[in-house]
Design a protein around this motif. Structure first.
Motif, PDB file in Angstrom:
ATOM      1  N   UNK A  93       0.831  -1.205   0.000  1.00 10.86           N
ATOM      2  CA  UNK A  93       0.000   0.000   0.000  1.00 10.86           C
ATOM      3  C   UNK A  93       0.868   1.258   0.000  1.00 10.86           C
ATOM      4  N   UNK A  94       0.496   2.197  -0.838  1.00  6.82           N
ATOM      5  CA  UNK A  94       1.052   3.544  -0.787  1.00  6.82           C
ATOM      6  C   UNK A  94      -0.133   4.482  -0.558  1.00  6.82           C
ATOM      7  N   UNK A  95      -0.163   5.169   0.584  1.00  5.92           N
ATOM      8  CA  UNK A  95      -1.308   6.043   0.835  1.00  5.92           C
ATOM      9  C   UNK A  95      -0.948   7.128   1.840  1.00  5.92           C
TER      10      UNK A  95
ATOM     11  N   UNK B  70     -15.949   0.897   2.653  1.00  2.96           N
ATOM     12  CA  UNK B  70     -15.026   1.189   3.746  1.00  2.96           C
ATOM     13  C   UNK B  70     -13.597   0.858   3.399  1.00  2.96           C
ATOM     14  N   UNK B  71     -13.276   0.776   2.108  1.00  5.54           N
ATOM     15  CA  UNK B  71     -11.953   0.326   1.653  1.00  5.54           C
ATOM     16  C   UNK B  71     -10.839   1.223   2.170  1.00  5.54           C
ATOM     17  N   UNK B  72      -9.912   0.630   2.914  1.00  4.37           N
ATOM     18  CA  UNK B  72      -8.731   1.365   3.381  1.00  4.37           C
ATOM     19  C   UNK B  72      -7.471   0.922   2.656  1.00  4.37           C
ATOM     20  N   UNK B  73      -7.627   0.053   1.662  1.00  7.26           N
ATOM     21  CA  UNK B  73      -6.476  -0.482   0.934  1.00  7.26           C
ATOM     22  C   UNK B  73      -6.551  -1.992   0.860  1.00  7.26           C
ATOM     23  N   UNK B  74      -5.402  -2.667   1.030  1.00 12.84           N
ATOM     24  CA  UNK B  74      -5.332  -4.123   0.938  1.00 12.84           C
ATOM     25  C   UNK B  74      -4.399  -4.663   2.012  1.00 12.84           C
TER      26      UNK B  74
ATOM     27  N   UNK C 165      -3.369  -2.262  -8.833  1.00 13.44           N
ATOM     28  CA  UNK C 165      -4.719  -2.816  -8.700  1.00 13.44           C
ATOM     29  C   UNK C 165      -5.753  -1.694  -8.822  1.00 13.44           C
ATOM     30  N   UNK C 166      -6.296  -1.548 -10.027  1.00 15.39           N
ATOM     31  CA  UNK C 166      -7.220  -0.454 -10.308  1.00 15.39           C
ATOM     32  C   UNK C 166      -8.467  -0.505  -9.422  1.00 15.39           C
ATOM     33  N   UNK C 167      -9.047  -1.687  -9.242  1.00 18.48           N
ATOM     34  CA  UNK C 167     -10.290  -1.795  -8.475  1.00 18.48           C
ATOM     35  C   UNK C 167     -10.120  -1.243  -7.063  1.00 18.48           C
TER      36      UNK C 167
ATOM     37  N   UNK D 161      -1.531   7.883  -3.679  1.00 18.70           N
ATOM     38  CA  UNK D 161      -2.325   6.737  -3.239  1.00 18.70           C
ATOM     39  C   UNK D 161      -2.318   5.675  -4.336  1.00 18.70           C
ATOM     40  N   UNK D 162      -1.794   4.498  -3.998  1.00 17.85           N
ATOM     41  CA  UNK D 162      -1.710   3.411  -4.977  1.00 17.85           C
ATOM     42  C   UNK D 162      -1.587   2.088  -4.242  1.00 17.85           C
ATOM     43  N   UNK D 163      -2.093   1.020  -4.872  1.00 17.38           N
ATOM     44  CA  UNK D 163      -2.103  -0.296  -4.239  1.00 17.38           C
ATOM     45  C   UNK D 163      -1.620  -1.334  -5.251  1.00 17.38           C
TER      46      UNK D 163
END
Length: 353
Positions: free
Chosen positions: A77-79, A152-156, A129-131, A99-101
């Motif tokens: 995760x980059x955020x 509620x997505x905070x990433x992966x 991961x675009x989604x 912000x990128x995953x």
């Protein structure tokens, strides 16, 4: 793997990159890999240090070893939220990141010494991961509220390889982190996206501060939902186990009082996904996976009270697992990784060997 020849305990040694996030085993070559948040560490099965990879200014999470290509896969995760800023502060990095995953993919044979750069010699490649990015950045209107972060997505975080639910080969599964907000009702599912691992190779690219890239598939293969009730930052570790055929979800307990808030949930892969109306999502339809009807049950939600696994769980086959029990002292982080036997009992789902 001959269980009798395995150590009952592996001590990782101490590292400063952050607490342990996940573990993976190369059964054939007898190596164990550990994610310490901003550092990937390679050890032999006695815990002797072999090498490490550093250089990413993001959160490295759960790990999975792929015996098909002998590489280590991780969530990355980059955020710029409170977690991301805390990581940058620990690394002494000034400024912000995009912000990128990603799925991060490590070539273990190249990890041969301490402090290797993630940017050099293709020791690490990444797939965007675009989604996940779209759901993380989403602004939505739901039941009269303006909300950030779809589902509620905070990433992966959690990642594992498992047989496809459509019975066609195997999938790489990646689970969302979920914000633990107690004042919304659309964050009560665990969300899992699937990918065909053989199709990811064409998107692999080097990730660096100068190349926060967006090379990845247009969309995931499938998006699945698991109704557990809200958890604190979603599935921390996800592990498919061929012995039971189940997928284990290890989480930090949630805080909504209407849910049982177990630390461990198990997906029953023998049951096909069902298209259902998602609770709290204004009629949205999603593919819902079933929890295994075992362990404890409250309000129709099944789970277990086994307290470990959120910082690392790895199936060895035959009902055996390595499970991380972390610690920290004076700014250094470590883990004792114990050999466990699966029992399936309610209060002690695993017992130490």
């Amino acid at each position: 793997m001959n269980i009798e020849n395995l150590p009952k305990k592996i001590y990782t040694g101490r590292f400063r990159g952050g607490h342990i996030q996940g573990i993976a085993i190369d059964n054939e070559r007898k190596y164990i890999y550990c994610s310490f948040t901003t550092e990937l560490v390679k050890l032999d099965m006695e815990g002797n240090f072999i090498g490490s990879v550093k250089g990413f200014t993001g959160h490295l999470g759960c790990l999975a070893f792929n015996p098909e290509d002998n590489r280590v896969y991780a969530s990355l995760e980059y955020k710029n939220d409170i977690i991301g800023q805390g990581i940058l502060k620990r690394l002494g990095y000034e400024g912000e990141v995009k912000n990128a995953f990603y799925v991060a993919i490590f070539d273990p044979e190249k990890i041969v010494r301490p402090n290797m750069s993630a940017y050099e010699n293709r020791v690490m490649t990444t797939v965007w991961l675009r989604d996940v990015v779209d759901d993380y950045l989403a602004q939505l209107e739901l039941d009269g509220k303006t909300l950030s972060h779809r589902y509620g997505c905070s990433g992966i975080d959690g990642i594992t390889f498992a047989p496809s639910f459509d019975k066609k080969g195997s999938d790489l599964l990646v689970s969302y982190g979920i914000f633990g907000e107690t004042d919304r009702d659309d964050n009560d599912y665990q969300v899992i996206v699937s990918y065909d691992p053989e199709s990811l190779g064409k998107y692999e690219d080097i990730l660096s501060p100068e190349n926060i890239h967006s090379s990845g598939p247009e969309s995931c293969k499938e998006k699945y939902f698991v109704y557990t009730g809200n958890t604190t930052f979603g599935v921390q570790n996800m592990e498919y186990d061929s012995y039971t055929g189940d997928i284990f979800l290890c989480v930090y307990r949630g805080k909504k009082e209407k849910f049982p808030n177990y630390p461990l949930y198990v997906i029953d892969t023998k049951k096909m996904p069902e298209e259902k109306t998602l609770l709290g999502h204004s009629g949205e339809i999603g593919k819902v996976l079933s929890l295994k009807e075992a362990g404890f049950c409250e309000n129709g939600i099944y789970g277990y009270t086994f307290p470990h696994g959120s910082t690392g769980i790895c199936s060895l086959g035959g009902g055996y697992f390595y499970i991380s029990e972390p610690g920290d002292e004076n700014g250094e982080f470590f883990s004792n990784i114990y050999l466990y036997k699966y029992t399936g009992e309610n209060d002690m789902t695993f017992e130490r060997v």
